[in-house]
Write a protein that holds these residues in place. Structure first.
Motif, PDB file in Angstrom:
ATOM      1  N   PHE A 227       0.817  -1.218   0.000  1.00 37.20           N
ATOM      2  CA  PHE A 227       0.000   0.000   0.000  1.00 37.20           C
ATOM      3  C   PHE A 227       0.854   1.273   0.000  1.00 37.20           C
ATOM      4  O   PHE A 227       0.671   2.156  -0.840  1.00 37.20           O
ATOM      5  CB  PHE A 227      -0.931   0.016   1.215  1.00 37.20           C
ATOM      6  N   ALA A 231       0.856   3.835  -2.981  1.00 39.39           N
ATOM      7  CA  ALA A 231      -0.038   4.983  -2.785  1.00 39.39           C
ATOM      8  C   ALA A 231       0.643   6.290  -3.164  1.00 39.39           C
ATOM      9  O   ALA A 231      -0.009   7.215  -3.667  1.00 39.39           O
ATOM     10  CB  ALA A 231      -0.495   5.026  -1.328  1.00 39.39           C
ATOM     11  N   SER A 234       1.398   6.145  -7.291  1.00 32.49           N
ATOM     12  CA  SER A 234       0.266   5.907  -8.193  1.00 32.49           C
ATOM     13  C   SER A 234      -0.618   7.131  -8.381  1.00 32.49           C
ATOM     14  O   SER A 234      -1.283   7.278  -9.414  1.00 32.49           O
ATOM     15  CB  SER A 234      -0.585   4.756  -7.660  1.00 32.49           C
ATOM     16  N   LYS A 236      -3.288   7.553  -6.892  1.00 32.70           N
ATOM     17  CA  LYS A 236      -4.635   7.103  -6.530  1.00 32.70           C
ATOM     18  C   LYS A 236      -5.679   7.546  -7.545  1.00 32.70           C
ATOM     19  O   LYS A 236      -6.734   8.092  -7.191  1.00 32.70           O
ATOM     20  CB  LYS A 236      -5.014   7.600  -5.134  1.00 32.70           C
ATOM     21  N   ALA A 242      -5.317   2.823  -9.289  1.00 34.35           N
ATOM     22  CA  ALA A 242      -5.716   2.382  -7.961  1.00 34.35           C
ATOM     23  C   ALA A 242      -5.689   0.854  -7.895  1.00 34.35           C
ATOM     24  O   ALA A 242      -6.487   0.190  -8.557  1.00 34.35           O
ATOM     25  CB  ALA A 242      -7.111   2.905  -7.617  1.00 34.35           C
ATOM     26  N   ILE A 246      -5.464   0.244  -2.411  1.00 32.62           N
ATOM     27  CA  ILE A 246      -5.819   1.661  -2.511  1.00 32.62           C
ATOM     28  C   ILE A 246      -7.325   1.812  -2.719  1.00 32.62           C
ATOM     29  O   ILE A 246      -7.963   2.697  -2.132  1.00 32.62           O
ATOM     30  CB  ILE A 246      -5.034   2.322  -3.655  1.00 32.62           C
ATOM     31  N   GLU A 249      -9.156   1.521   0.577  1.00 35.15           N
ATOM     32  CA  GLU A 249      -9.113   2.746   1.378  1.00 35.15           C
ATOM     33  C   GLU A 249     -10.081   3.790   0.831  1.00 35.15           C
ATOM     34  O   GLU A 249     -10.816   4.444   1.593  1.00 35.15           O
ATOM     35  CB  GLU A 249      -7.689   3.304   1.389  1.00 35.15           C
TER      36      GLU A 249
END
Length: 295
Positions: A227, A231, A234, A236, A242, A246, A249
């Motif tokens: 993660f 995170a 990326s 997100k 994602a 991710i 979350e």
């Protein structure tokens, strides 16, 4: 009458020493019970909660959440990143294990220390370093973007971050095996006329195959669940960069509990399958893996 026996030093009474492994039965039962309680609180209870929350509105709702386009994109990306990063991890781990076990060179101790670096450095810091190196505002990153190969906020950055955090698993599993086996068989193969590649595939690789598979399984489990580093690199981007952790979350923060826990249950199931394969490998090839335990 004089009795010399009274002048002889008295022999101390024999003391009964308790063996190191002998403990009262009550203490043994208490320690075993404490271990099971800790496992139940820290491991089994959260795992049961994940599956219970995923199925809280029925199996149909959970399956519908997994069928959503964003969830499908996250699953595909996670599997793709794992499929790309684990072979790279295996290759780099083999190269590092080979170099350390077979050659003596300046800086060998430093290389061994660097292998453990991902264990001591926060994955978030590793992701930030990748952003500072390959970001669009940097010289190298800007050039790559101009060539149509962006790294940060794209698949290459996610793969690089995953390789970084999974690299030690393969190297650390095969290194003690290669050190214990030594060079005798390989030198004999070379003496008999085998080429370097033939010696590797017919002598070296068969000798380390179970340790290599063991490391690959551990790297696979870590790659699917990473993660922190992912995170950061990326961005997100929903449905694009994602991964499953991710996406979990993001869904949880949006109070989409069933969808979040459904993805979490899927990720936990994949981890349990990997754990089952790892356990089966340990049971079936315990002798071949014993070198790892002794190192």
């Amino acid at each position: 009458m004089f009795d010399a026996a009274h002048l002889a030093p008295s022999r101390p009474a024999r003391r009964r020493f308790r063996a190191a492994t002998e403990e009262p039965a009550a203490l043994r039962r208490g320690l075993i019970g404490l271990v099971f309680v800790l496992l139940a609180v820290l491991l089994f209870a959260p795992l049961v909660t994940v599956f219970a929350e995923a199925l809280s509105q029925g199996a149909g709702a959970a399956l519908a959440a997994l069928a959503e386009p964003e969830a499908q994109a996250a699953i595909r990306l996670t599997l793709l990143v794992t499929a790309l990063s684990v072979p790279l991890t295996a290759v780099f781990g083999l190269a590092a294990g080979w170099a350390i076990a077979r050659f003596d060179f300046p800086g060998k101790a430093v290389l061994i220390t660097l292998i453990d670096l991902p264990f001591s450095v926060s994955p978030v810091v590793a992701g930030l370093c990748l952003v500072l190196l390959f970001g669009a505002n940097t010289t190298l990153g800007g050039w790559l973007v101009g060539q149509g190969v962006p790294v940060v906020f794209a698949l290459p950055g996610i793969v690089l971050a995953t390789v970084f955090v999974t690299f030690p698993f393969v190297a650390r599993e095969i290194l003690p095996v290669m050190v214990e086996q030594g060079r005798a068989e390989e030198e004999a193969a070379l003496t008999l006329g085998a080429s370097g590649w033939r010696m590797f595939f017919t002598v070296t690789l068969p000798n380390i195959r179970w340790a290599l598979l063991y490391g690959v399984l551990l790297a696979t489990a870590r790659a699917m669940g990473e993660f922190g580093a992912v995170a950061v690199v990326s961005g997100k981007i929903r449905g694009v960069t994602a991964t499953v952790p991710i996406a979990i979350e993001m869904l949880y923060n949006e109070y989409l509990t069933v969808a979040a826990f459904s993805l979490a249950a899927l990720l936990a199931s994949l981890a349990l399958v990997t754990l089952a394969l790892k356990t089966a490998l340990e049971w079936r090839h315990a002798d071949a893996l014993s070198a790892i335990r002794r190192a």
